[in-house]
Scaffold this motif. Structure first.
Motif, PDB file in Angstrom:
ATOM      1  N   ASP A  77      11.290  -9.653 -15.047  1.00 15.60           N
ATOM      2  CA  ASP A  77      10.383  -8.523 -15.016  1.00 15.60           C
ATOM      3  C   ASP A  77       9.529  -8.604 -13.892  1.00 15.60           C
ATOM      4  N   VAL A  78       9.213  -7.505 -13.273  1.00 10.75           N
ATOM      5  CA  VAL A  78       7.968  -7.383 -12.265  1.00 10.75           C
ATOM      6  C   VAL A  78       6.708  -6.803 -12.527  1.00 10.75           C
ATOM      7  N   PHE A  79       5.725  -7.467 -12.461  1.00  9.68           N
ATOM      8  CA  PHE A  79       4.406  -7.276 -12.851  1.00  9.68           C
ATOM      9  C   PHE A  79       3.606  -6.280 -11.679  1.00  9.68           C
ATOM     10  N   VAL A  80       3.159  -4.994 -12.056  1.00  9.54           N
ATOM     11  CA  VAL A  80       2.591  -4.049 -11.092  1.00  9.54           C
ATOM     12  C   VAL A  80       1.204  -4.132 -11.594  1.00  9.54           C
ATOM     13  N   ASN A  81       0.277  -4.376 -10.433  1.00  9.92           N
ATOM     14  CA  ASN A  81      -1.257  -4.413 -10.600  1.00  9.92           C
ATOM     15  C   ASN A  81      -1.703  -3.479  -9.620  1.00  9.92           C
ATOM     16  N   ASN A  82      -2.445  -2.398 -10.117  1.00 13.85           N
ATOM     17  CA  ASN A  82      -3.190  -1.544  -9.198  1.00 13.85           C
ATOM     18  C   ASN A  82      -4.414  -1.555  -9.049  1.00 13.85           C
ATOM     19  N   GLY A  83      -5.206  -2.751  -9.546  1.00 12.23           N
ATOM     20  CA  GLY A  83      -6.367  -3.067  -9.325  1.00 12.23           C
ATOM     21  C   GLY A  83      -7.238  -2.867 -10.672  1.00 12.23           C
ATOM     22  N   ILE A  84      -6.612  -1.982 -11.476  1.00 12.89           N
ATOM     23  CA  ILE A  84      -7.202  -1.590 -12.767  1.00 12.89           C
ATOM     24  C   ILE A  84      -6.367  -1.888 -13.864  1.00 12.89           C
ATOM     25  N   LEU A 133       0.741  -1.198  -0.032  1.00 13.59           N
ATOM     26  CA  LEU A 133      -0.152  -0.161   0.057  1.00 13.59           C
ATOM     27  C   LEU A 133       1.019   1.179   0.063  1.00 13.59           C
ATOM     28  N   ILE A 134       0.664   2.198  -1.134  1.00  4.57           N
ATOM     29  CA  ILE A 134       1.557   3.280  -1.277  1.00  4.57           C
ATOM     30  C   ILE A 134       0.484   4.258  -1.367  1.00  4.57           C
ATOM     31  N   ASP A 135       0.558   5.441  -0.419  1.00  2.92           N
ATOM     32  CA  ASP A 135      -0.460   6.621  -0.506  1.00  2.92           C
ATOM     33  C   ASP A 135      -1.891   5.993  -0.731  1.00  2.92           C
ATOM     34  N   ASP A 136      -2.072   4.977   0.064  1.00  5.54           N
ATOM     35  CA  ASP A 136      -3.715   4.583   0.121  1.00  5.54           C
ATOM     36  C   ASP A 136      -4.110   3.832  -1.344  1.00  5.54           C
ATOM     37  N   ILE A 137      -2.989   3.598  -2.049  1.00  5.37           N
ATOM     38  CA  ILE A 137      -3.242   2.683  -3.209  1.00  5.37           C
ATOM     39  C   ILE A 137      -2.773   1.282  -2.957  1.00  5.37           C
ATOM     40  N   ASP A 138      -3.377   0.244  -3.590  1.00  5.69           N
ATOM     41  CA  ASP A 138      -3.136  -1.022  -3.344  1.00  5.69           C
ATOM     42  C   ASP A 138      -2.307  -1.448  -4.571  1.00  5.69           C
ATOM     43  N   TYR A 139      -1.303  -2.103  -4.427  1.00  5.46           N
ATOM     44  CA  TYR A 139      -0.504  -2.514  -5.587  1.00  5.46           C
ATOM     45  C   TYR A 139      -0.152  -4.071  -4.994  1.00  5.46           C
ATOM     46  N   SER A 140      -0.297  -4.963  -6.394  1.00  2.28           N
ATOM     47  CA  SER A 140       0.234  -6.226  -6.203  1.00  2.28           C
ATOM     48  C   SER A 140       1.362  -6.388  -7.155  1.00  2.28           C
ATOM     49  N   LEU A 141       2.292  -6.823  -6.503  1.00  2.83           N
ATOM     50  CA  LEU A 141       3.721  -7.029  -7.142  1.00  2.83           C
ATOM     51  C   LEU A 141       4.020  -8.521  -7.565  1.00  2.83           C
ATOM     52  N   LYS A 142       4.145  -8.877  -8.715  1.00  3.01           N
ATOM     53  CA  LYS A 142       4.417 -10.297  -8.966  1.00  3.01           C
ATOM     54  C   LYS A 142       5.788 -10.413  -9.800  1.00  3.01           C
TER      55      LYS A 142
END
Length: 172
Positions: A45-52, A29-38
């Motif tokens: 590579d790193v996959f970054v998902n912010n829910g959208i 959680l960064i600045d009230d935004i959820d991120y999923s890092l895989k």
């Protein structure tokens, strides 16, 4: 990690490598935004998902000018800048920051910078640690490195200009 090297088939973790879900995932959680890092094992590579949306970032600057470390530092509002030490230069990244945060607890408390693990280990030098520390405090090292980069470019242009003038004098 040595057991994941392809050259030593006997010591590989085949259950992990052959699994279709062989990845590491963390939710932050960064600045009230959820991120999923895989990141998949063996992948760069790193996959970054912010829910959208899902974005992909390489972990190495050799493959792209903007990497996962740049994304992460940007989200933490920490500037990415080029570091110079003698003939060596590189871009400040999350590993540099983590080395500063991962303070050796056995060192006497009066020291804020730990000694390098090996002599002449540039990335752990006191100069680099001091620069990173100053940047995190909002002090002047970023201005210095920005100006140093401008000087480097201006010096290169000057050399090219002098070279062009010398060539013109030879031919006239």
């Amino acid at each position: 990690m040595k057991p994941f090297d392809d050259d030593d088939e006997d010591s590989r973790y085949s259950l992990i490598l052959n699994d279709t879900n062989n990845y590491v995932q963390i939710d932050i959680l960064i600045d009230d935004i959820d991120y999923s890092l895989k990141r998949f094992i063996g992948m760069q590579d790193v996959f970054v998902n912010n829910g959208i949306t899902t974005e992909t970032y390489p972990i190495s600057r050799q493959s792209a000018p903007f990497i996962f470390s740049d994304w992460l530092l940007g989200k933490l509002k920490i500037p990415v800048f080029e570091l110079f030490l003698g003939a060596t230069h590189w871009y400040f990244n999350f590993n540099d920051l983590f080395r500063l945060l991962n303070y050796d607890q056995n060192t006497e408390p009066k020291k804020i910078y730990k000694s390098p693990v090996a002599e002449y280990f540039i990335a752990d030098s006191i100069i680099i640690r001091k620069s990173i520390f100053e940047i995190l405090l909002g002090m002047s090292s970023t201005d210095y490195f920005d100006k140093l980069e401008k000087l480097k470019l201006a010096t290169k242009k000057k050399r090219c200009g002098k070279s062009s003038i010398s060539e013109l004098r030879i031919y006239t």
